[in-house]
Each structure stands twice: as structure tokens, then as C-alpha cells.
Design an enzyme around this catalytic site. Structure first.
Site, PDB file in Angstrom:
ATOM      1  N   ASP A 177      -4.344   3.591   2.845  1.00  0.00           N
ATOM      2  CA  ASP A 177      -5.762   3.233   3.003  1.00  0.00           C
ATOM      3  C   ASP A 177      -5.944   1.752   3.346  1.00  0.00           C
ATOM      4  OD1 ASP A 177      -5.236   1.968   0.622  1.00  0.00           O
ATOM      5  OD2 ASP A 177      -6.829   2.936  -0.528  1.00  0.00           O
TER       6      ASP A 177
ATOM      7  N   ASP B 249      -8.418 -15.926 -17.261  1.00  0.00           N
ATOM      8  CA  ASP B 249      -9.189 -16.433 -16.136  1.00  0.00           C
ATOM      9  C   ASP B 249     -10.222 -17.461 -16.609  1.00  0.00           C
ATOM     10  OD1 ASP B 249      -9.932 -15.976 -13.252  1.00  0.00           O
ATOM     11  OD2 ASP B 249     -11.878 -15.539 -14.157  1.00  0.00           O
TER      12      ASP B 249
ATOM     13  N   ASP C 258      -4.476  -9.802 -16.017  1.00  0.00           N
ATOM     14  CA  ASP C 258      -5.510 -10.823 -15.977  1.00  0.00           C
ATOM     15  C   ASP C 258      -6.574 -10.453 -17.014  1.00  0.00           C
ATOM     16  OD1 ASP C 258      -7.156 -12.936 -14.715  1.00  0.00           O
ATOM     17  OD2 ASP C 258      -5.884 -12.536 -12.990  1.00  0.00           O
TER      18      ASP C 258
ATOM     19  N   GLU D 153      -5.649 -20.304 -17.077  1.00  0.00           N
ATOM     20  CA  GLU D 153      -6.124 -20.982 -15.868  1.00  0.00           C
ATOM     21  C   GLU D 153      -7.036 -22.101 -16.336  1.00  0.00           C
ATOM     22  OE1 GLU D 153      -8.408 -20.096 -11.675  1.00  0.00           O
ATOM     23  OE2 GLU D 153      -9.287 -19.427 -13.547  1.00  0.00           O
TER      24      GLU D 153
ATOM     25  N   ASP E  84       0.855  -1.187   0.000  1.00  0.00           N
ATOM     26  CA  ASP E  84       0.000   0.000   0.000  1.00  0.00           C
ATOM     27  C   ASP E  84       0.891   1.238   0.000  1.00  0.00           C
ATOM     28  OD1 ASP E  84      -2.027   1.829   0.372  1.00  0.00           O
ATOM     29  OD2 ASP E  84      -2.219   1.457   2.535  1.00  0.00           O
TER      30      ASP E  84
ATOM     31  N   HIS F 278      -3.764 -17.278  -5.380  1.00  0.00           N
ATOM     32  CA  HIS F 278      -4.629 -16.545  -4.450  1.00  0.00           C
ATOM     33  C   HIS F 278      -5.946 -17.275  -4.182  1.00  0.00           C
ATOM     34  CE1 HIS F 278      -5.909 -15.539  -8.476  1.00  0.00           C
ATOM     35  NE2 HIS F 278      -7.101 -15.260  -7.970  1.00  0.00           N
ATOM     36  N   ASP F 279      -6.088 -18.489  -4.728  1.00  0.00           N
ATOM     37  CA  ASP F 279      -7.352 -19.230  -4.581  1.00  0.00           C
ATOM     38  C   ASP F 279      -7.237 -20.479  -3.716  1.00  0.00           C
ATOM     39  OD1 ASP F 279      -8.850 -17.548  -6.235  1.00  0.00           O
ATOM     40  OD2 ASP F 279      -8.216 -18.609  -8.043  1.00  0.00           O
TER      41      ASP F 279
ATOM     42  N   ASP G 148      -1.704  -1.051  -3.831  1.00  0.00           N
ATOM     43  CA  ASP G 148      -1.998  -0.287  -5.052  1.00  0.00           C
ATOM     44  C   ASP G 148      -0.830  -0.339  -6.034  1.00  0.00           C
ATOM     45  OD1 ASP G 148      -0.183   1.533  -3.870  1.00  0.00           O
ATOM     46  OD2 ASP G 148      -1.830   2.415  -2.716  1.00  0.00           O
TER      47      ASP G 148
END
Ligand code: NOJ
Length: 583
Positions: free
Chosen positions: A59, A236, A132, A298, A55, A359-360, A63
Site C-alpha cells: 500500500d 516525546d 514512543d 526528547e 512495506d 525524523h525531524d 508496516d
């Protein structure tokens, strides 16, 4: 042959791409400087989950500027490319995979200028940026869907998959298809009195790929980003792009699904043959851009053979379909690993893209760790990923041994999958916790309140500490990547598995066609058990026509310096030795 074909396609560029794109053919853009292969073959690709990487504005959400600020780290790690999960405007119902505008940047991640700066700064460090591309669905807030849902005769109606309920019913869906989390894949729309199909969340309606307008619009999206200098796309959920044209009911399967309910086949919702035509057409789009752009898929298949269908019969579809059948074996079993690695090495013109983490899925640290030797096991996994014949995908944090930290209370869950399935399904927050950079406040991720909690172990597992610690998981990744780059046998050599019957070890030889006395074949030996082992490899290595009895050490986990005799390879529990055979 293939290389020449690629060069030829580079020449075509000027005709189909804007003048600005010419600027992107920078030195180092075409190859990897090591061989005549395109850069993505044997590349190391690093997946960034932008919300959780760095970050820059306090926040609590990562980013683009944060990513740019960490490029030096990625360069020192030695990665060839970064893949960013979606950073487009999105209601964030599926954290960016529900896209409301394919050609802008979500303000919470920054601006288009920030993105251009990232691409340019990355390129200076010879790091390519891969985006992606979500082809299967959009957000329900995408203007295409808003239009499509506005009336049955709207011109965009047929951009999505709309059907009447069974026998005109407003309560019984068109058929029994289930979505990714095994709930009905159909959502009724009271306004137009039809159902729309969504393989993922209800806020992610599926696009209708049988409509040529959809293909045209999505290929324009691809061209937009190619023109901005991205090196390719991670596609994806490609296997769910098409559904059965007759919408036949899903037949029952024996047993239960992952939620304990009666299982049902998804054969009419996945892997429909038409998707291959789209892949071929999309490949033409990426091949007609300058430089060497890549398609990563994927595809989630159970075997290398099934995965290989995605290369296309003429190698004209996806260059790097992800081979998850090795990384997600989820059992520490040498024979099972050897079998998969043997299958993968049979690919001749293509290389697999091995993936152990993303990330899954829960992190490999937990899926393979035994609770006692996790760091050593993480190094074995890294060795399989980076010293075997493959392109390699690293997921942020894997290289420092981050573990899965799932939420313990429903009120802390952020992932919609966890919210829908709690308590059985805890969702994917556990593998998406922020990157651990240093032992300071919030692990150096943010000065604000992190959107997901920082795991408690960040004081031991973080980049700053591990960079300094000899023998750390991070230094092992670093040294392996450097070796893989520098050593032709490890970089592009063929692979033969040895010690076929060993239960406790995984051993292979890498040999480049360019092997010489100075650059000889390389043996990689991993102890796959919690006991020390001694391996005798001389006979097997000789049988491959490789002379010599001694290996000079290239890399070893036990901190030792010297080489080893082929007939006396001594490995501590989960130890690794990589050596070149001298003669
Ligand atoms: C696969 C992505 O990796 C996952 O995070 C997402 O939820 C689904 N596709 C739907 O886009």
C-alpha cells in the site's frame, strides 16, 4: 551500586506486573553480556520511522510486518534496540504523533498480533523494542478530548488546558503564547466558548498534567506496553508537558524567530519544574517492571549541563536524555566538537545519548557534508557517534548515507509543518523518504506507490550494494559497531580529548578501567579537514601515563592494513584511524 539497585528492582517485579510479563525475562534481556552495566548504557539504538522503513502489503506505507522482515539486517548491523515512532491509531495529522488511542495499533501498520510477533522475533535476535510515548498531547479525535470538548462540566474537561479568552473575549486568546511553528497556541472552540492550548498542531491539544487523573491514565498506558514486552520508551516532547500555572504572557526577546518574526520567550511554556516530579514517578513505573527498561527523553537542550538536569539529582529520572547539542551543532568545526565532547565526558555516572539524525531534522549527510567528501565526512560523524563515550542513536538510512530530499512543489508536501510554513518552511518530508534497500523497483521499499518519493540516488546508496562494497558508509557503521562491542576500552572506557588546539583534527583516547596489555587504551583520530594531516600524539599520550609509541590498527578508512607510530599519524582528507597503543 547502581547495578545492584537495578537487580533489586527486578525482584520487585512480580508484585506489580502480570504473570505474562515474567516470560519476558529472557537470556540477554538484562545485560549486554559485556559488562555489569545495564544494556542501555553504551547501547546502539536504531530509530525506525515505520511509515518509511519497509512495506509488506504494497500500500506504499511501511508496516510492522515489514519491520519484522528486516530484523536480520538490524541484527547484522549490530543494534541493541529499535525505537519505533508512533504506530497507534491516529488521524495522521502529524504522522502518528497525534494519537487517538494509546493502547492499540493503527490498522495501516498492522495488528497487535503483528506487534507481539515483532517483539518476540526481535528478542530472539537480542534486539529490544522501544516505543514512543507521547505524554504532552493527544489527537483532537482521542475520546478523552472529544469528551473534554463536549461541555464545560464534562468530567474530562480538566484533562486538557482550557481557558477563557482575554477579558472573556471570543476572539482574543487567553495570552500571547505561540506554538511550535510560531502561530497562536490557542484554538477557540465555538461550542463551549473557551480556548484550548496546543503547543503543536491545532489537532494536538495539550493534556493538563496538573490533573492527577491524566498522570494515572498515561502511566496505565506505560504499564500496558511494558507488560507487552517493550524495553522502554522514547518520551516525546517532555519539556513542553507543563505550562506556567499563572499563564503569564510571553516576554519579548531581542531579534527575530526562525520565521523572521519578532522573537518571544517560551519560558512559560517549556521546562516547568513540575515535569521532574512526573519523570521520577514514571521512572518508578519502568523500574518496577522486570528486566532493565529504559526512558529516553526528547529534551532538546543547548548544552550538556542543561541536558544533564534530566537525569535527576539522584539519577532517578530519564536514563538517556538525548544530547542533541553535539549532533545539531551543524558546523564542521573541530574546536566546537571538542568542546561539546569534553563537556559530555564530564558526566560520570551517566552517559550521554548522542543523536545526529532523526525524523525531524535535515540529515547529517547534508548538514555536515561539503558536497565533495560527504561519504568520508559521514564516516567521521559515525566515528564520533560510535567510538566516543556515549550511547548512540542511529536514524534509519543514516548508515547508508541517505540524503535529505525535500519536496520541490507545495502540492507534493505531506508534512503539516511544511504545509503550514511553505515556502519558507519545507517541512520534514525530506528526512522521511523511504529506506533504500536495493537498486530495484522503489528501492525495495514497496511494490506499490511509495507515500513519499524515493530519492533519485537510491541506485548508488542502498543496503544491498553497500553491504558488498568495501569502504562503504554502511560497512564503516557495521565495523565500528562490532569493534565498539568487542573492545572494552571503546565499549565503556573513559575518554580524554587530545590535540586540544588542532583546527583540522579531532582526536581522543578511550581507556577502560580493565585496560591490560592485551586490551590496551585506544586512540581515535579523525581528520576534520579536506587536506591530509599528520599528527604527533606521543607526548600527549605519554602525559596520560600510557606507555608505548606504536598503535596497532583496529579500523581505518584509508584501506591500509598496518599500524602507525603515535608521532606519525597520517590521515587523508576526512580520514579516520582507530588503533590500540602497544607497549
Ligand atoms: C517530536 C516528534 O519527534 C515530532 O515528529 C512531532 O511532530 C512532535 N514531537 C510532536 O509530537
Amino acid at each position: 551500586m547502581r547495578f545492584h539497585h537495578l537487580l533489586a528492582s527486578c525482584v520487585l517485579v512480580a508484585t506489580s506486573f502480570s504473570a505474562g510479563a515474567q516470560m519476558l525475562a529472557r537470556p540477554g534481556w538484562k545485560g549486554n553480556g559485556l559488562s555489569e552495566q545495564p544494556w542501555w548504557k553504551n547501547a546502539v539504538i536504531y530509530e525506525i520511522y515505520p511509515r518509511s522503513f519497509q512495506d509488506s502489503d504494497g500500500d506504499g506505507v511501511g508496516d510492522i510486518k515489514g519491520i519484522t522482515s528486516r530484523l536480520d539486517y538490524l541484527q547484522s548491523l549490530g543494534v541493541d534496540a529499535i525505537w519505533l515512532t508512533p504506530i497507534f491509531p491516529s488521524p495522521q495529522k502529524d504522522f502518528g504523533y497525534d494519537i487517538a488511542d494509546f493502547t492499540s495499533i493503527d490498522p495501516q501498520f498492522g495488528t497487535m498480533e503483528d506487534f507481539d510477533e515483532l517483539v518476540s522475533q526481535a528478542s530472539r535476535r537480542n534486539i529490544r523494542v522501544i516505543m514512543d510515548l507521547v505524554l504532552n498531547h493527544t489527537s483532537d479525535k482521542h475520546p478523552w478530548f472529544v469528551e473534554s470538548a463536549s461541555s464545560k462540566d464534562n468530567p474530562k474537561r480538566n484533562w486538557y488546558v482550557w481557558r477563557d479568552g482575554k477579558d472573556g473575549s471570543t476572539t482574543v486568546p487567553p495570552n500571547n503564547w505561540l506554538n511550535r511553528i510560531q502561530q497562536s497556541a490557542w484554538q477557540f472552540d465555538p461550542k463551549t466558548k473557551q480556548f484550548y492550548y496546543h503547543y503543536f498542531a491545532v489537532e494536538q491539544p495539550d493534556l493538563n498534567w496538573r490533573n492527577p487523573d491524566v498522570e494515572k491514565a498515561m502511566f496505565d498506558v506505560a504499564r500496558f506496553w511494558l507488560n507487552r514486552g517493550v524495553a522502554g520508551f522514547r518520551l516525546d516532547a517532555v519539556n513542553t508537558m507543563f505550562e506556567d500555572a499563572q499563564f503569564r504572557d510571553a516576554p519579548p526577546l531581542p531579534g527575530t524567530n526562525e520565521y523572521g518574526e519578532p522573537a518571544r520567550s517560551q519560558e512559560y511554556q517549556r521546562n516547568q519544574p513540575e515535569v521532574h516530579d512526573v519523570m521520577k514517578a514514571l521512572r518508578k513505573v519502568t523500574d518496577s517492571a522486570n528486566g532493565q527498561r529504559v526512558l529516553i527523553g526528547e529534551v532538546y537542550t543547548g548544552s550538556t549541563a542543561e541536558m544533564a538536569t534530566w537525569f535527576g539529582a539522584k539519577h532517578d529520572e530519564i536514563q538517556l536524555p538525548m544530547d542533541t547539542s553535539l549532533g545539531f551543532l551543524n558546523k564542521r568545526n573541530a574546536a566546537a566538537f571538542r568542546k561539546k565532547m569534553t563537556e559530555a565526558q564530564q558526566l560520570k555516572l551517566d552517559t550521554p545519548l548522542f543523536v545526529f539524525d532523526n525524523h525531524d531534522r535535515p540529515r547529517s549527510w547534508d548538514r555536515y557534508g561539503d558536497g565533495e567528501h560527504n561519504a568520508e565526512i559521514a564516516k567521521v560523524i559515525a566515528t564520533i557517534l560510535l567510538a566516543s563515550r556515549s550511547s548512540a542513536l542511529i536514524y534509519q538510512g543514516q548508515e547508508i548515507g541517505m540524503k535529505t530530499t525535500p519536496p520541490t512543489r507545495k502540492e507534493d508536501v505531506r508534512d503539516p509543518r511544511g504545509l503550514a510554513g511553505w515556502p519558507k518552511e519545507k517541512g520534514r518530508d525530506g528526512e522521511r523518504t523511504p529506506m533504500q534497500w536495493n537498486p530495484g523497483e522503489n528501492a525495495g521499499f514497496t511494490t506499490g506507490k511509495p507515500w513519499l518519493p524515493i530519492p533519485a540516488d537510491y541506485t548508488q546508496h542502498n543496503v544491498e550494494l553497500e553491504q558488498k562494497a568495501k569502504g562503504s558508509v554502511l560497512n564503516w557503521f557495521h565495523d565500528l559497531i562490532a569493534l565498539r562491542r568487542a573492545n572494552p576500552s571503546l565499549h565503556e572506557g573513559e575518554q580524554v580529548m587530545l590535540d586540544q588546539d588542532a583546527q583540522n583534527a579531532l582526536v581522543w583516547v578511550r581507556r577502560s578501567a580493565k585496560a591490560t596489555k592485551e586490551k590496551p587504551p585506544v586512540v581515535v583520530a579523525c581528520n576534520f579537514s579536506a587536506q591530509p594531516v599528520t599528527l604527533q600524539l606521543k607526548k600527549q599520550v605519554t602525559a596520560l601515563g600510557i606507555r608505548g609509541s606504536f598503535m596497532r590498527s583496529l579500523l581505518r578508512t584509508d584501506g591500509g592494513m598496518g599500524g602507525m607510530n603515535l608521532d606519525e599519524v597520517k590521515l587523508p582528507p576526512f580520514g579516520v584511524f582507530i588503533g590500540e597503543v602497544r607497549y
